[in-house]
Motif scaffolding. Structure first.
Motif, PDB file in Angstrom:
ATOM      1  N   ASN A  80      30.977  92.903 139.219  1.00  0.00           N
ATOM      2  CA  ASN A  80      32.184  93.669 138.904  1.00  0.00           C
ATOM      3  C   ASN A  80      32.335  93.863 137.400  1.00  0.00           C
ATOM      4  O   ASN A  80      32.631  94.964 136.928  1.00  0.00           O
ATOM      5  N   TYR A 108      28.808  95.509 147.064  1.00  0.00           N
ATOM      6  CA  TYR A 108      28.104  94.855 148.176  1.00  0.00           C
ATOM      7  C   TYR A 108      27.041  95.788 148.765  1.00  0.00           C
ATOM      8  O   TYR A 108      25.917  95.364 149.059  1.00  0.00           O
ATOM      9  N   MET A 145      29.568  88.496 142.941  1.00  0.00           N
ATOM     10  CA  MET A 145      30.461  89.643 142.975  1.00  0.00           C
ATOM     11  C   MET A 145      31.223  89.822 141.665  1.00  0.00           C
ATOM     12  O   MET A 145      31.333  90.934 141.146  1.00  0.00           O
ATOM     13  N   TYR A 194      39.008  93.486 139.956  1.00  0.00           N
ATOM     14  CA  TYR A 194      38.058  92.717 140.752  1.00  0.00           C
ATOM     15  C   TYR A 194      38.490  92.620 142.212  1.00  0.00           C
ATOM     16  O   TYR A 194      37.687  92.317 143.089  1.00  0.00           O
ATOM     17  N   SER A 240      39.214  96.676 146.842  1.00  0.00           N
ATOM     18  CA  SER A 240      38.359  96.523 148.039  1.00  0.00           C
ATOM     19  C   SER A 240      37.273  97.596 148.109  1.00  0.00           C
ATOM     20  O   SER A 240      36.134  97.296 148.489  1.00  0.00           O
ATOM     21  N   GLN A 287      34.605  96.704 145.531  1.00  0.00           N
ATOM     22  CA  GLN A 287      33.841  95.534 145.968  1.00  0.00           C
ATOM     23  C   GLN A 287      32.879  95.909 147.085  1.00  0.00           C
ATOM     24  O   GLN A 287      31.755  95.397 147.146  1.00  0.00           O
TER      25      GLN A 287
END
Length: 468
Positions: free
Chosen positions: A185, A212, A181, A202, A205, A208
């Motif tokens: 990022n 994902y 991740m 980073y 949410s 991220q």
């Protein structure tokens, strides 16, 4: 009267038999027409009706499967995937002729229903060869260069993001962690700084989640069921677990739509902040041209393509780099020594350092060769009848460039199945780039790889060994 006494069940059976025979004859006719090729068409395994050569391929290791077929039928051979005629290019000479020497002949893209289902063929990676593709390619290359690709401004962005990446690694305090991740990022933020004019924290949410979703998207797109969409496109509209792929695609596009709308709401024609603003300018310039490809819909799909192209290959390179450094500590040690000698510990790396670091450059190139980051180039399709290495290939034939066959060719590389940075060093230890090094394809259609550049990998990797 005797005819009237024939049982209705027997008549139904007879009707069903006739229908079955008719369907079989139609399928056989289609099969024969599809396989009616010239005498100089590339050889290949005999296809079966309906399925072609589909079940003769190992989709769990397709590059090796195609390489093995190449040993039997030659570096250029034909396949039929369901009803689609394909020609596989194995080896550097075949791929170079097909994608570079005959680049315009093979510049088209085949239909990919799972992308067309949501309009993703309207971008640049999967768009058909024509005026729209040419316009967008020209604009993308010019704009990315104008925003500093390979220039000082881009170098500063990369250096800044590398600092954030190192801080994230150091924050783990030596505990085991999955770097997926945080690396994604970091690399994504470099693309974001060009596309959107800003980076994401980073810990963000929503960002991220988008990273994902892209990871899951790549996994689902590789599943065998996606091959069925070509022959049974109606499957994409049938409810079921396979709809998760399209739900993820929609979520990804919605994320980008939100960013585009925020830009539209705050757009000032006098200030160009990023790629989106530059595209808005083109939309405004061409608003009276009904044939223009510059629309907000096109912008959405171009950004979607560039974001994926600029993130996936570079982040995969970095993860492979970390793995190779861990597995080969003696190589890691030599990279460290070169970094200490050329850069030291008091300043960040610069693009000028690259030419002074032959061993580190060789390691990065060997990571991409050995890691086989992209086993296949994006599929091509012949735009017109052509001839490759003596074989006649008609217009509309799908071209499958097997990059693995080049990157693992024992006739080119001394140790093709070993991690051996010396593949890119001469006898004096100077960096030498082999022309057969084509980890992301070749030719004009390799736009995404050239537009997003490889400086991200170089700069971030210079720093990453010190965090291990």
């Amino acid at each position: 009267m005797e005819l009237l006494s024939v049982p209705s069940s027997l008549l139904s059976f007879g009707n069903a038999t006739c229908i079955g025979l008719a369907v079989a004859m139609v399928c056989l006719l289609i099969h024969l027409v599809k396989n009616r090729k010239g005498h100089n068409y590339p050889p290949g395994p005999l296809p079966l009706p309906l399925v072609g050569n589909t079940f003769q391929l190992d989709f769990n290791n397709l590059p090796e499967s195609l390489s093995q077929l190449g040993k039997k039928y030659g570096n250029i051979f034909s396949l039929q995937i369901f009803f689609e005629n394909s020609v596989v290019l194995n080896g550097y000479d075949a791929i170079k002729e097909g994608l570079v020497t005959k680049s315009e002949d093979t510049a088209d893209r085949p239909s990919i229903p799972m992308f067309e289902h949501l309009g993703m063929h309207k971008g640049i990676a999967f768009n058909r060869y024509g005026q729209c593709w040419k316009e967008q390619r020209r604009f993308v290359l010019y704009t990315l260069r104008n925003f500093g690709m390979g220039k000082k401004t881009m170098e500063e962005r990369i250096s800044e993001e590398a600092g954030y990446l190192c801080s994230a690694f150091q924050a783990t305090n030596g505990r085991p962690f999955d770097p997926f991740m945080v690396i994604n990022n970091a690399v994504s933020n470099i693309i974001c700084s060009i596309m959107f004019g800003d980076r994401f924290e980073y810990t963000d949410s929503s960002f991220q989640r988008m990273i994902y979703l892209l990871k899951k998207l790549f996994e689902l797109e590789a599943k065998p069921i996606t091959q069925l969409y070509k022959i049974f496109p109606w499957l994409m509209k049938v409810p079921g677990p396979h709809q998760k792929l399209f739900d993820i695609q929609r979520s990804y596009l919605d994320f980008l739509r939100t960013i585009i709308q925020k830009h539209r709401d705050t757009w000032d024609p006098a200030v160009r902040r990023d790629f989106i603003d530059a595209f808005f300018e083109e939309i405004e310039k061409n608003k009276d041209n009904p044939n223009s490809s510059f629309t907000e819909e096109t912008l959405l799909y171009v950004i979607a393509d560039l974001f994926v192209a600029g993130t996936d290959t570079t982040s995969n390179t970095l993860r492979w780099s970390l793995l190779m450094m861990l597995l080969h500590p003696h190589i890691q040690k030599k990279v460290h020594e070169e970094i200490d000698h050329v850069i030291g510990s008091d300043r960040p790396p610069t693009i000028e350092d690259q030419s002074k670091m032959p061993y580190t450059s060789a390691v990065i190139h060997e990571v991409q060769r050995y890691g086989n980051i992209l086993p296949f180039a994006l599929l091509h399709m012949t735009f017109r009848d052509t001839n490759i290495q003596g074989f006649d290939i008609p217009k509309g034939t799908t071209i499958i460039p097997n990059l693995t066959s080049v990157l693992k060719d024992k006739n080119i590389w001394k140790k093709p199945y070993q991690f051996y940075p010396e593949h890119f060093l001469d006898s004096e230890g100077k960096f030498v780039k082999n022309e057969a090094f084509i980890p992301f394809s070749a030719g004009p259609s390799n736009m995404c790889g050239r537009a997003t550049g490889k400086n991200e990998s170089l700069h971030l990797l210079y720093i990453s060994p010190s965090t291990i």
